[in-house]
Write an enzyme that holds these catalytic residues in place. Structure first.
Site, mmCIF file in Angstrom:
data_model
loop_
_atom_site.group_PDB
_atom_site.id
_atom_site.type_symbol
_atom_site.label_atom_id
_atom_site.label_comp_id
_atom_site.label_asym_id
_atom_site.label_seq_id
_atom_site.Cartn_x
_atom_site.Cartn_y
_atom_site.Cartn_z
ATOM 1 N N HIS A 143 0.850 -1.191 0.000
ATOM 2 C CA HIS A 143 0.000 0.000 0.000
ATOM 3 C C HIS A 143 0.879 1.232 0.000
ATOM 4 C CE1 HIS A 143 -3.081 2.903 1.264
ATOM 5 N NE2 HIS A 143 -3.974 2.010 0.899
ATOM 6 N N ASP A 156 -7.718 -4.450 -0.436
ATOM 7 C CA ASP A 156 -8.282 -4.714 -1.756
ATOM 8 C C ASP A 156 -8.221 -6.193 -2.123
ATOM 9 O OD1 ASP A 156 -8.801 -1.934 -2.440
ATOM 10 O OD2 ASP A 156 -6.643 -1.721 -2.501
#
Length: 437
Positions: free
Chosen positions: A313, A371
Site C-alpha cells: 500500500h 483490496d
C-alpha cells in the site's frame, strides 16, 4: 491544530535571480508529524513550493481520520479501525464520522430512524435510469444519477445553513445505496427492489441487490456482517484522491450532490477505486496453483512489468490494519457458503501463503491489503466485478460527506487554487497566417 510559536523553519534559497530567505512557522497537530506553514513563502521569497501529486503537502486541517502508515494505524475520530469494524455497525460508524462522537442509544435510534426515511428515491428518478443503455457501467449510472439529485432535493442546497448541510449529508448516505442497487438491477434487466425501512443498512443493501419480486429472499446474517465490515473499512481514508476532489469542488460552494458526484468520478479511476477488481483479474490470469511460481518470478523481475496486485500500500509500509480484519471475514464467508473448493478462492489463499512466507515480499512490506480480501469477499457474495467500485463508493460516501461538512464549516476555508511551475513558451508575438506559410 496548534501553532507552536516557539518553533520555526528558516529557509535560504539561492537562484539565478538572486538569494532569498524566509522564516516559516511550524504547526503541530494532535498526532503525526509537524508541518511547515508555507502560506507566506511566496510573499517572503517570491517563490512557490513544488510538490507534484501533493505527497508532501498538508492541504487542510481535519479531525476525522488519522493514519500512521509506518505503524499500520488507522483511527476514526481517535478510535482504532479494528475496534470499530469488530464492534460497531456501519451506521454507528457513519454517525461517528459525521458528528465526532459515538452515539448514545437514543441518538442512534433517532439517527437510524431518520436515515431509513431518506432511503427512498423520488419516483421520477426511476425514469432517469431509462436514459442509460442497458450495458452502461454501473459507475456511470451512479455518477450521473447522484449529480441529478440536486434537481429533486433543492431544500438542502444552501450550504451556508448547518441544517441544510446535515440534511444533504444524511440523504446522500441513505440514497446512494438505493441508486447503486438500482444501477445493478438495471444493467441485468431485473425489477428495482425498493428499500426496506425495517432492515439495517447492509442487510437492506444486500436485499435490494439480490431480492426479486416473489422470491422471499432472506439475507444471510453472516454475509450481512461481512458487507458491514467492508463498508466500515472503506468509509474514510484521510485525504486520498477522491476525498481531495470532494473538498476541492466543495471549496467553490458547489452543491453537495455535485461534490459527491465528483468524488465518485475520481474514485472510478483504476489507480484509486479499481484495485480490488485488478487483484481479481490478476488471480484469473494466473489460472491455477501451478501457475503461481512462474508468476512470482515475473513479479520479482523488474523488467517484466508484472505487478502483484492487492499487496502492499502506498500509505501503509508494513501492513494494512484493515486487511487483517477482512482476512478473517473472508474465511468466515467462504466457510459459510461452502466455497472452500472454489478454484479461484483456493488460488488466492495459496498466493497469500506464498507471498507472506517469501522473504522477497516480506522484506518489502508487500503484505495482502484490504483490496485483496475485499475483492474475494465480494466475489463470494455473488457481486460482479463491475459493481466493486460502486460498493466502494457506497462506503466512502460517509467519509466524503463528513469531510465536506468539515470543510464547509471551517471559518478559514477558501477556494482551492494551486499554483504551477510553468515550462511552456516565453512571451512571443502573434504572426499572421499568411506569414506562417
Amino acid at each position: 491544530m496548534e501553532n507552536n510559536k516557539n518553533t520555526s523553519a528558516s529557509l535560504h534559497v539561492e537562484s539565478a535571480t538572486g538569494a532569498a530567505g524566509a522564516t516559516l512557522p511550524v504547526l503541530d497537530g494532535s498526532m503525526g508529524p509537524s508541518v511547515i506553514d508555507v502560506r507566506t513563502l511566496s510573499q517572503q521569497t517570491g517563490m512557490f513550493s513544488f510538490d507534484p501529486g501533493f505527497g508532501g503537502t498538508a492541504a487542510c486541517t481535519s479531525s476525522i481520520t488519522f493514519i500512521d502508515g509506518d505503524e499500520g494505524v488507522l483511527l476514526h475520530r481517535g478510535y482504532p479501525i479494528e475496534e470499530l469494524a469488530l464492534n460497531a455497525s456501519f451506521t454507528e460508524t457513519a454517525y461517528l464520522l459525521l458528528y465526532g462522537a459515538l452515539p448514545t442509544s437514543a441518538q442512534y435510534h433517532d439517527f437510524c430512524t431518520d436515515m431509513y426515511t431518506h432511503r427512498m428515491l423520488n419516483e421520477q428518478i426511476r425514469n432517469f435510469f431509462n436514459g442509460f443503455r442497458r450495458d452502461a457501467h454501473p459507475m456511470a449510472i451512479l455518477c450521473g444519477t447522484v449529480a441529478a439529485l440536486s434537481a429533486f432535493y433543492n431544500d438542502g442546497l444552501d450550504v451556508s445553513r448547518a441544517e441544510a448541510r446535515d440534511l444533504s449529508a444524511r440523504r446522500l448516505i441513505a440514497k446512494i445505496p438505493t441508486i447503486a442497487a438500482w444501477a445493478y438491477k438495471y444493467t441485468i434487466g431485473e425489477p428495482f427492489i425498493y428499500p426496506d425501512e425495517a432492515m439495517p443498512f447492509s442487510e437492506n443493501f444486500l436485499h435490494m441487490l439480490f431480492a426479486r419480486p416473489g422470491n422471499h429472499y432472506k439475507v444471510n446474517p453472516v454475509l450481512a456482517r461481512a458487507m458491514d465490515r467492508i463498508l466500515i473499512l472503506h468509509a474514510d481514508h484521510e485525504q486520498n484522491a477522491s476525498t481531495t476532489t470532494v473538498r476541492l469542488v466543495g471549496s467553490t460552494g458547489a452543491n453537495p450532490f455535485a461534490c459527491i458526484s465528483a468524488g465518485i468520478a475520481a474514485l472510478w479511476g483504476p489507480a484509486h477505486g479499481g484495485a480490488n477488481e485488478a487483484a481479481l483479474a490478476m488471480l484469473e490470469s494466473i489460472g491455477t496453483r501451478e501457475g503461481i511460481p512462474a508468476f512470482m518470478e515475473k513479479v520479482k523481475d523488474r523488467n517484466s512489468g508484472i505487478r502483484l496486485m492487492g499487496f502492499g500500500h502506498r500509505v501503509y509500509k508494513n501492513f494494512d490494519p484493515r486487511a487483517k480484519i477482512l482476512q478473517a471475514t473472508c474465511h468466515e464467508v467462504i466457510e459459510e457458503l461452502g466455497l472452500d473448493r472454489d478454484p479461484l478462492l483456493d488460488l488466492a489463499m495459496e498466493l497469500e501463503r506464498i507471498a507472506t512466507e517469501d522473504e522477497y515480499f516480506v522484506s518489502r512490506g508487500l503484505y495482502p491489503n484490504v483490496d485483496f480480501y475485499s475483492g474475494l469477499i465480494l466475489k463470494a457474495l455473488g457481486i460482479p466485478t463491475s459493481m466493486f467500485t460502486v460498493l466502494f463508493a457506497v462506503a466512502r460516501t460517509v467519509g466524503w460527506v463528513s469531510q465536506w461538512k468539515e470543510m464547509s464549516e471551517d471559518p478559514a476555508g477558501r477556494i482551492n487554487r494551486p499554483r504551477q511551475l510553468y515550462v511552456g513558451e516565453k512571451k512571443r508575438s502573434f504572426t499572421p497566417m499568411k506569414d506562417r506559410d
